[in-house]
Design a protein around this motif. Structure first.
Motif, PDB file in Angstrom:
ATOM      1  N   UNK A 267     -11.452 -40.324  58.335  1.00  0.00           N
ATOM      2  CA  UNK A 267     -11.632 -41.475  57.467  1.00  0.00           C
ATOM      3  C   UNK A 267     -10.369 -42.309  57.316  1.00  0.00           C
ATOM      4  N   UNK A 268     -10.452 -43.295  56.426  1.00  0.00           N
ATOM      5  CA  UNK A 268      -9.348 -44.235  56.221  1.00  0.00           C
ATOM      6  C   UNK A 268      -9.056 -44.401  54.737  1.00  0.00           C
ATOM      7  N   UNK A 269      -7.802 -44.733  54.457  1.00  0.00           N
ATOM      8  CA  UNK A 269      -7.361 -45.108  53.118  1.00  0.00           C
ATOM      9  C   UNK A 269      -6.300 -46.187  53.268  1.00  0.00           C
ATOM     10  N   UNK A 270      -6.165 -47.008  52.225  1.00  0.00           N
ATOM     11  CA  UNK A 270      -5.084 -47.978  52.204  1.00  0.00           C
ATOM     12  C   UNK A 270      -4.307 -47.801  50.913  1.00  0.00           C
ATOM     13  N   UNK A 271      -3.008 -47.583  51.069  1.00  0.00           N
ATOM     14  CA  UNK A 271      -2.104 -47.480  49.927  1.00  0.00           C
ATOM     15  C   UNK A 271      -1.434 -48.832  49.691  1.00  0.00           C
ATOM     16  N   UNK A 272      -1.199 -49.125  48.411  1.00  0.00           N
ATOM     17  CA  UNK A 272      -0.493 -50.346  48.036  1.00  0.00           C
ATOM     18  C   UNK A 272       0.681 -49.989  47.135  1.00  0.00           C
ATOM     19  N   UNK A 273       1.725 -50.796  47.215  1.00  0.00           N
ATOM     20  CA  UNK A 273       2.895 -50.592  46.363  1.00  0.00           C
ATOM     21  C   UNK A 273       3.453 -51.957  45.986  1.00  0.00           C
ATOM     22  N   UNK A 274       3.435 -52.254  44.701  1.00  0.00           N
ATOM     23  CA  UNK A 274       3.947 -53.530  44.208  1.00  0.00           C
ATOM     24  C   UNK A 274       5.327 -53.331  43.605  1.00  0.00           C
ATOM     25  N   UNK A 275       6.262 -54.178  44.003  1.00  0.00           N
ATOM     26  CA  UNK A 275       7.629 -54.118  43.488  1.00  0.00           C
ATOM     27  C   UNK A 275       7.820 -55.154  42.386  1.00  0.00           C
ATOM     28  N   UNK A 276       8.676 -54.804  41.426  1.00  0.00           N
ATOM     29  CA  UNK A 276       8.883 -55.698  40.279  1.00  0.00           C
ATOM     30  C   UNK A 276       9.933 -56.763  40.552  1.00  0.00           C
ATOM     31  N   UNK A 277      10.576 -56.718  41.721  1.00  0.00           N
ATOM     32  CA  UNK A 277      11.571 -57.722  42.065  1.00  0.00           C
ATOM     33  C   UNK A 277      11.044 -58.590  43.199  1.00  0.00           C
ATOM     34  N   UNK A 278      11.644 -59.752  43.347  1.00  0.00           N
ATOM     35  CA  UNK A 278      11.152 -60.690  44.343  1.00  0.00           C
ATOM     36  C   UNK A 278      11.563 -60.268  45.747  1.00  0.00           C
ATOM     37  N   UNK A 279      10.842 -60.825  46.682  1.00  0.00           N
ATOM     38  CA  UNK A 279      11.057 -60.577  48.106  1.00  0.00           C
ATOM     39  C   UNK A 279      12.515 -60.772  48.504  1.00  0.00           C
ATOM     40  N   UNK A 280      13.178 -61.725  47.905  1.00  0.00           N
ATOM     41  CA  UNK A 280      14.518 -62.090  48.352  1.00  0.00           C
ATOM     42  C   UNK A 280      15.570 -61.038  48.014  1.00  0.00           C
ATOM     43  N   UNK A 281      15.251 -60.114  47.106  1.00  0.00           N
ATOM     44  CA  UNK A 281      16.209 -59.066  46.751  1.00  0.00           C
ATOM     45  C   UNK A 281      15.852 -57.722  47.381  1.00  0.00           C
ATOM     46  N   UNK A 282      14.731 -57.675  48.111  1.00  0.00           N
ATOM     47  CA  UNK A 282      14.274 -56.438  48.741  1.00  0.00           C
ATOM     48  C   UNK A 282      14.702 -56.433  50.201  1.00  0.00           C
ATOM     49  N   UNK A 283      15.462 -55.438  50.614  1.00  0.00           N
ATOM     50  CA  UNK A 283      15.915 -55.344  52.000  1.00  0.00           C
ATOM     51  C   UNK A 283      14.890 -54.667  52.902  1.00  0.00           C
ATOM     52  N   UNK A 284      14.240 -53.657  52.368  1.00  0.00           N
ATOM     53  CA  UNK A 284      13.235 -52.925  53.135  1.00  0.00           C
ATOM     54  C   UNK A 284      12.328 -52.178  52.166  1.00  0.00           C
ATOM     55  N   UNK A 285      11.128 -51.890  52.617  1.00  0.00           N
ATOM     56  CA  UNK A 285      10.192 -51.062  51.853  1.00  0.00           C
ATOM     57  C   UNK A 285       9.539 -50.078  52.803  1.00  0.00           C
ATOM     58  N   UNK A 286       8.976 -49.032  52.242  1.00  0.00           N
ATOM     59  CA  UNK A 286       8.334 -48.062  53.113  1.00  0.00           C
ATOM     60  C   UNK A 286       7.619 -46.977  52.345  1.00  0.00           C
ATOM     61  N   UNK A 287       7.191 -45.988  53.102  1.00  0.00           N
ATOM     62  CA  UNK A 287       6.458 -44.857  52.547  1.00  0.00           C
ATOM     63  C   UNK A 287       7.031 -43.557  53.085  1.00  0.00           C
ATOM     64  N   UNK A 288       7.184 -42.609  52.190  1.00  0.00           N
ATOM     65  CA  UNK A 288       7.514 -41.235  52.529  1.00  0.00           C
ATOM     66  C   UNK A 288       6.374 -40.364  52.020  1.00  0.00           C
ATOM     67  N   UNK A 289       6.343 -39.126  52.484  1.00  0.00           N
ATOM     68  CA  UNK A 289       5.341 -38.198  51.972  1.00  0.00           C
ATOM     69  C   UNK A 289       5.929 -36.797  51.862  1.00  0.00           C
ATOM     70  N   UNK A 290       5.332 -36.021  50.964  1.00  0.00           N
ATOM     71  CA  UNK A 290       5.776 -34.645  50.768  1.00  0.00           C
ATOM     72  C   UNK A 290       4.566 -33.751  50.578  1.00  0.00           C
ATOM     73  N   UNK A 291       4.395 -32.836  51.515  1.00  0.00           N
ATOM     74  CA  UNK A 291       3.322 -31.852  51.436  1.00  0.00           C
ATOM     75  C   UNK A 291       3.833 -30.626  50.694  1.00  0.00           C
ATOM     76  N   UNK A 292       2.930 -29.832  50.124  1.00  0.00           N
ATOM     77  CA  UNK A 292       3.358 -28.635  49.390  1.00  0.00           C
ATOM     78  C   UNK A 292       4.224 -27.725  50.251  1.00  0.00           C
ATOM     79  N   UNK A 293       5.364 -27.330  49.720  1.00  0.00           N
ATOM     80  CA  UNK A 293       6.252 -26.418  50.417  1.00  0.00           C
ATOM     81  C   UNK A 293       7.066 -27.040  51.528  1.00  0.00           C
ATOM     82  N   UNK A 294       6.975 -28.365  51.672  1.00  0.00           N
ATOM     83  CA  UNK A 294       7.712 -29.041  52.742  1.00  0.00           C
ATOM     84  C   UNK A 294       8.647 -30.085  52.167  1.00  0.00           C
ATOM     85  N   UNK A 295       9.602 -30.501  52.994  1.00  0.00           N
ATOM     86  CA  UNK A 295      10.527 -31.547  52.574  1.00  0.00           C
ATOM     87  C   UNK A 295       9.856 -32.913  52.665  1.00  0.00           C
ATOM     88  N   UNK A 296      10.364 -33.834  51.882  1.00  0.00           N
ATOM     89  CA  UNK A 296       9.882 -35.208  51.951  1.00  0.00           C
ATOM     90  C   UNK A 296      10.257 -35.792  53.308  1.00  0.00           C
TER      91      UNK A 296
END
Length: 116
Positions: A16-45
């Motif tokens: 199946x599929x899912x879409x994650x969203x993340x809204x930042x409270x600062x404007x585009x001009x102050x954001x250098x990069x954005x992304x996603x990390x994940x952490x499964x149980x017992x594993x490192x991020x």
């Protein structure tokens, strides 16, 4: 400071599929990069995907061809479209940003569970 608000996690069957969203409270001009990390149980991020202000993207090998990161600069929002999900994609997904003078900020995390 910057706050990140995530949404879109949940339970989905394998394939199946899912879409994650993340809204930042600062404007585009102050954001250098954005992304996603994940952490499964017992594993490192681990890194999943990133996108720079200029639009350059990078992906973990395990998600290439299945996940797509994108951003809407007008909404200060980054998205992670996840297709062909596998049980091993089950984790807490964290939104991340590099902003200002290369400072890090993290979201609270959203659970993604893929059932087999």
């Amino acid at each position: 400071q910057v706050q990140l608000v995530e949404s879109g996690g949940g339970l989905v069957q394998a394939g199946g599929s899912l879409r994650l969203s993340c809204a930042a409270s600062r404007s585009y001009f102050t954001i250098n990069a954005m992304g996603w990390y994940r952490q499964a149980p017992g594993k490192q991020r681990e890194l999943v995907a990133t996108i720079t202000r200029g639009g350059s993207t990078s992906y973990a090998d395990s998600v290439k061809g299945r996940f797509t990161i994108s951003r809407d600069n007008a909404k200060n929002t980054v998205y992670l479209q996840m297709n062909t999900l596998k049980p091993e994609d089950t984790a807490v997904y964290y939104c991340w940003t590099l902003w200002g003078a290369n400072k890090d900020a993290w979201g609270q995390g959203t659970q993604v569970t893929v059932s087999s």
